[in-house]
Design a protein around this motif. Structure first.
Motif, mmCIF file in Angstrom:
data_model
loop_
_atom_site.group_PDB
_atom_site.id
_atom_site.type_symbol
_atom_site.label_atom_id
_atom_site.label_comp_id
_atom_site.label_asym_id
_atom_site.label_seq_id
_atom_site.Cartn_x
_atom_site.Cartn_y
_atom_site.Cartn_z
ATOM 1 N N TYR A 115 49.784 24.196 33.047
ATOM 2 C CA TYR A 115 49.290 24.017 31.678
ATOM 3 C C TYR A 115 47.814 23.623 31.641
ATOM 4 O O TYR A 115 47.195 23.602 30.585
ATOM 5 N N THR A 116 47.237 23.369 32.832
ATOM 6 C CA THR A 116 45.797 23.047 32.870
ATOM 7 C C THR A 116 44.934 24.293 33.110
ATOM 8 O O THR A 116 43.710 24.206 33.048
ATOM 9 N N PHE A 117 45.562 25.395 33.413
ATOM 10 C CA PHE A 117 44.929 26.705 33.691
ATOM 11 C C PHE A 117 43.523 26.615 34.327
ATOM 12 O O PHE A 117 42.570 27.231 33.861
ATOM 13 N N TYR A 118 43.444 25.841 35.416
ATOM 14 C CA TYR A 118 42.164 25.731 36.135
ATOM 15 C C TYR A 118 41.748 27.079 36.716
ATOM 16 O O TYR A 118 42.534 27.682 37.452
ATOM 17 N N PRO A 119 40.514 27.555 36.469
ATOM 18 C CA PRO A 119 40.019 28.676 37.258
ATOM 19 C C PRO A 119 39.695 28.170 38.676
ATOM 20 O O PRO A 119 39.539 26.957 38.846
ATOM 21 N N PRO A 120 39.595 28.993 39.673
ATOM 22 C CA PRO A 120 39.581 30.455 39.592
ATOM 23 C C PRO A 120 40.968 31.100 39.542
ATOM 24 O O PRO A 120 41.046 32.322 39.664
ATOM 25 N N LEU A 121 42.060 30.315 39.375
ATOM 26 C CA LEU A 121 43.353 30.970 39.188
ATOM 27 C C LEU A 121 43.287 31.848 37.940
ATOM 28 O O LEU A 121 42.755 31.413 36.919
ATOM 29 N N ARG A 122 43.813 33.052 38.073
ATOM 30 C CA ARG A 122 43.731 33.966 36.925
ATOM 31 C C ARG A 122 45.119 34.263 36.368
ATOM 32 O O ARG A 122 46.035 34.577 37.127
ATOM 33 N N ALA A 123 45.237 34.200 35.028
ATOM 34 C CA ALA A 123 46.485 34.607 34.365
ATOM 35 C C ALA A 123 46.218 35.886 33.581
ATOM 36 O O ALA A 123 45.061 36.272 33.361
ATOM 37 N N ASN A 124 47.287 36.495 33.114
ATOM 38 C CA ASN A 124 47.156 37.643 32.214
ATOM 39 C C ASN A 124 46.391 37.195 30.956
ATOM 40 O O ASN A 124 46.626 36.092 30.460
ATOM 41 N N PRO A 125 45.467 38.054 30.431
ATOM 42 C CA PRO A 125 44.667 37.644 29.253
ATOM 43 C C PRO A 125 45.531 37.185 28.080
ATOM 44 O O PRO A 125 45.110 36.332 27.285
ATOM 45 N N MET A 193 36.929 36.138 32.379
ATOM 46 C CA MET A 193 37.347 36.119 33.792
ATOM 47 C C MET A 193 38.615 36.954 33.968
ATOM 48 O O MET A 193 38.734 37.754 34.891
ATOM 49 N N SER A 194 39.538 36.749 33.026
ATOM 50 C CA SER A 194 40.815 37.426 33.157
ATOM 51 C C SER A 194 40.697 38.928 32.901
ATOM 52 O O SER A 194 41.308 39.745 33.585
ATOM 53 N N LEU A 195 39.863 39.290 31.889
ATOM 54 C CA LEU A 195 39.765 40.710 31.519
ATOM 55 C C LEU A 195 38.863 41.493 32.463
ATOM 56 O O LEU A 195 39.178 42.603 32.871
ATOM 57 N N PHE A 196 37.695 40.896 32.798
ATOM 58 C CA PHE A 196 36.679 41.680 33.528
ATOM 59 C C PHE A 196 36.373 41.123 34.912
ATOM 60 O O PHE A 196 35.440 41.565 35.573
ATOM 61 N N GLY A 197 37.096 40.095 35.316
ATOM 62 C CA GLY A 197 36.822 39.515 36.637
ATOM 63 C C GLY A 197 35.533 38.715 36.667
ATOM 64 O O GLY A 197 34.955 38.500 37.739
ATOM 65 N N MET A 198 35.029 38.283 35.495
ATOM 66 C CA MET A 198 33.769 37.532 35.449
ATOM 67 C C MET A 198 33.865 36.264 36.304
ATOM 68 O O MET A 198 34.915 35.639 36.372
ATOM 69 N N GLY A 533 22.849 23.276 38.793
ATOM 70 C CA GLY A 533 22.922 24.736 38.903
ATOM 71 C C GLY A 533 24.375 25.146 39.055
ATOM 72 O O GLY A 533 25.107 24.549 39.833
ATOM 73 N N LEU A 534 24.756 26.166 38.276
ATOM 74 C CA LEU A 534 26.165 26.577 38.312
ATOM 75 C C LEU A 534 26.450 27.372 39.588
ATOM 76 O O LEU A 534 25.559 28.021 40.140
ATOM 77 N N VAL A 535 27.695 27.294 40.043
ATOM 78 C CA VAL A 535 28.093 28.026 41.253
ATOM 79 C C VAL A 535 29.329 28.859 40.900
ATOM 80 O O VAL A 535 30.454 28.483 41.223
ATOM 81 N N PRO A 536 29.097 29.990 40.212
ATOM 82 C CA PRO A 536 30.268 30.751 39.751
ATOM 83 C C PRO A 536 31.006 31.420 40.909
ATOM 84 O O PRO A 536 30.375 31.848 41.881
ATOM 85 N N VAL A 537 32.319 31.480 40.776
ATOM 86 C CA VAL A 537 33.140 32.193 41.779
ATOM 87 C C VAL A 537 34.080 33.150 41.046
ATOM 88 O O VAL A 537 34.434 32.921 39.892
ATOM 89 N N GLY A 538 34.488 34.179 41.755
ATOM 90 C CA GLY A 538 35.376 35.189 41.155
ATOM 91 C C GLY A 538 36.812 34.687 41.089
ATOM 92 O O GLY A 538 37.181 33.750 41.808
#
Ligand code: HAS
Length: 542
Positions: A115-125, A193-198, A533-538
């Protein structure tokens, strides 16, 4: 008449009610999966679907629908006013649509993100879009509720806001401040993130989540507190010890509930200790109103117990109507809150948190708070509403009382087992460690004690769900007279404000203070995150 409000309350309560068996099923499956020596009912990967379902269904959907329903019921009756039909229908439609979308994503096994839906775990949009729609639906309701309370304030400058409406208002002000950051997180980070892999900065997302996540717990708590303040004195036939103290508590909850979220992130690297210490101190501020509540309720109980002939230091406790459905249904959640509240204060202590963080200790804490203080109050209120709004005689009230006690004993056992196992290092939110043969043998008896407690309150839940259904379907039709109703909000007469302006009634002022403190509490940590500085991950599939 309150026709539109009652229809809204009935539908929201029905949705909340349906969540109980579903969430309970996920709960018992999980309990077995986690307990050494117990049959293992689900595969390792299904465990995360079950865990996500349990958290989302009970902690998010059950609570939000119940709170919307009870809020419409209380505020319309206490202020003798009507919500806009359009707002009620729109908010219900959006919230229902959101719930269905999220449910499809979870039940199809495509949202194992908890229920915390932390990224980078991806769920269906659909999961994120569903969550966003549920929040937007609740906003529509919230705006209309603010309109009604502020209009009452404007049109009745000499009247106090009644105590239950005040508590409900406080819950929604907390929601107002808490939800925009998580909506931003969902719409700007998680949906792309979920739709386009951002790619997404994990720390930024977690910080936006916990801006929402801690005030969320007071959104769950405050409607329960409002019901305690209103109904316990009514059941006992005495006034609340101090309405002023109740409103001071509400205000403290409101202003201090948001700038505390970093206490969920003590071990997150990337935010320095200074702001974590500030949030530790503000957390102790937000614990204070619960202590005021404990004092206020205890003083009310003592007064009633002594009026009934109770003598000595504790003799009055035994004169209280512990066998009455309304009293036990509202008081036992408070007895549970004593347990969860104390462990909350331990969680909040910066150094101690490193011992208990991410262990089963936290599971003990939140079952006795949201599952004890809030959920048990809500279930008791559902039974009372079945009697007083639907005009049905409660089927086997003695069994409901027995189930309230079973729930309380079960949660105490569950929490003790999970606290001890947690201090020994048993992790939460994982089944691999337990079933990969790596779990130290010393955890087993405590997790088993927890399981006995869990099964006890699960059975209590089954009984209560059954009794609500039986009351609605087979309960004898009887209109309860006004003076015998516990939730008789329509008979409230607001008190007069004495001596001119009364700062506790200046709700607009307190809303501004709340928003300002929330922003102040988060400017520093967010500056730190961006300045580094942000450190984005897929994304990664769960
Ligand atoms: Fe919490 C984690 C700190 C209250 C829910 N909390 C959680 C999580 C949830 C949750 C769901 O500082 C897990 C989140 C996740 O998934 O990671 N919490 C606190 C503190 C309080 C507190 C300081 N929590 C709540 C409430 C919740 C709730 C309320 C839901 C409704 N919590 C934390 C921290 C964490 C945390 C850290 C993160 C831990 C980590 O490391 O992950 C306080 O508000 C508590 C104040 C309460 C009291 C109790 C007063 C006593 C009363 C009863 C009196 C008894 C009477 C009975 C009158 C000080 C009111 C008399 C009886 C007679 C017989 C006479």
């Amino acid at each position: 008449s309150y026709e539109a409000e009652d229809r809204f309350t009935k539908i929201t309560m029905l949705v909340a009610f349906l969540m109980l068996p579903l969430g309970g099923l996920f709960g018992i499956l999980q309990l077995f999966k986690r307990t050494p020596g117990f049959p293992d009912p689900v595969s390792d990967s299904t465990y995360y679907t079950v865990l996500t379902g349990h958290g989302v269904v009970l902690a998010i959907v059950f609570t939000t629908f119940f709170i919307m329903g009870i809020s419409a019921f209380v505020v319309s009756r206490e202020l003798k006013t009507n919500f806009s039909r359009l707002a009620l229908n729109l908010s219900l439609g959006l919230a229902l649509l959101g719930t269905v979308l999220a449910a499809v994503a979870i039940l199809s096994g495509q949202a194992k993100v908890l229920y915390t839906f932390y990224p980078p775990l991806r769920a269906n949009p659909l999961f994120y879009i569903g969550a966003a729609l549920l929040i937007v639906g609740s906003w529509v309701f919230m705006v209309d509720l603010f309109r009604l309370v502020l209009r009452f304030r404007r049109e009745n400058p000499d009247l106090k806001i009644p105590v239950a409406t005040y508590g409900i208002l406080t819950a929604w002000v907390i929601w107002l401040v808490a939800t925009p950051p998580v909506a931003l997180e969902v719409l700007l980070l998680l949906v792309p993130m979920s739709l386009f892999g951002m790619e997404v900065d994990v720390l930024l997302a977690r910080t936006l989540f916990w801006w929402f996540g801690h005030p969320l717990v007071y959104f769950w708590l405050l409607p329960a507190v409002a019901l305690w303040y209103y109904a316990i004195p009514r059941v006992l036939g005495v006034p609340l010890f101090s309405e002023t103290m109740a409103k001071v508590a509400y205000i403290l909850y409101m202003i201090a509930s948001t700038p505390v979220g970093l206490h969920h992130q003590f071990v997150d690297p990337g935010i320095g200790p200074f702001f974590k210490l500030v949030h530790t101190l503000t957390t102790f501020v937000v614990a204070t109103p619960s202590m005021l509540t404990a004092f206020n309720i205890l003083a009310t109980l003592e007064r009633a117990g002594r009026m009934r002939g109770g003598r000595g230091l504790v003799g009055w406790v035994f004169k209280l109507p512990w066998g009455s459905l309304a009293f036990s249904g509202l008081m036992l959640p408070i007895v549970l809150f004593a347990n969860g509240g104390i462990t909350g204060v331990i969680n909040a202590s910066f150094q101690l948190n490193t011992v208990v963080h991410n262990t089963t200790w936290i599971v003990g804490h939140f079952h006795t708070t949201v599952g004890g203080a809030s959920a048990l109050t809500f279930i008791a209120a559902m039974l009372l509403l079945a009697r007083e709004m639907m005009n049905r005689e409660i089927v086997a009230p003695w069994l409901a009382v027995a189930a309230f006690y079973m729930w309380t004993v079960g949660q105490y056992l569950f929490s003790i087992g999970y606290y001890v196992a947690g201090v020994m290092g048993a992790p939460r939110r994982t089944s691999e460690l337990l079933y990969g043969g790596l779990a130290p043998a010393e955890w087993a008896p405590w997790l088993q004690l927890g399981a006995i407690g869990g099964m006890t309150f699960w059975i209590a839940g089954v009984i209560l769900v059954g009794l609500i259904a039986a009351t609605l379907l087979f309960g004898k039709k009887t209109a309860v007279p006004k003076d015998e109703r516990v939730l008789a909000f329509d008979s409230t007469t607001p008190d007069k404000i004495e001596n001119g302006k009364y700062i506790l009634e200046e709700v607009r002022f307190w809303i501004v203070v709340t928003v300002a403190l929330a922003i102040l509490g988060y400017i520093g940590p967010l500056y730190e995150i961006f300045a580094r500085g942000l450190v984005p991950v897929g994304p990664v599939p769960p």
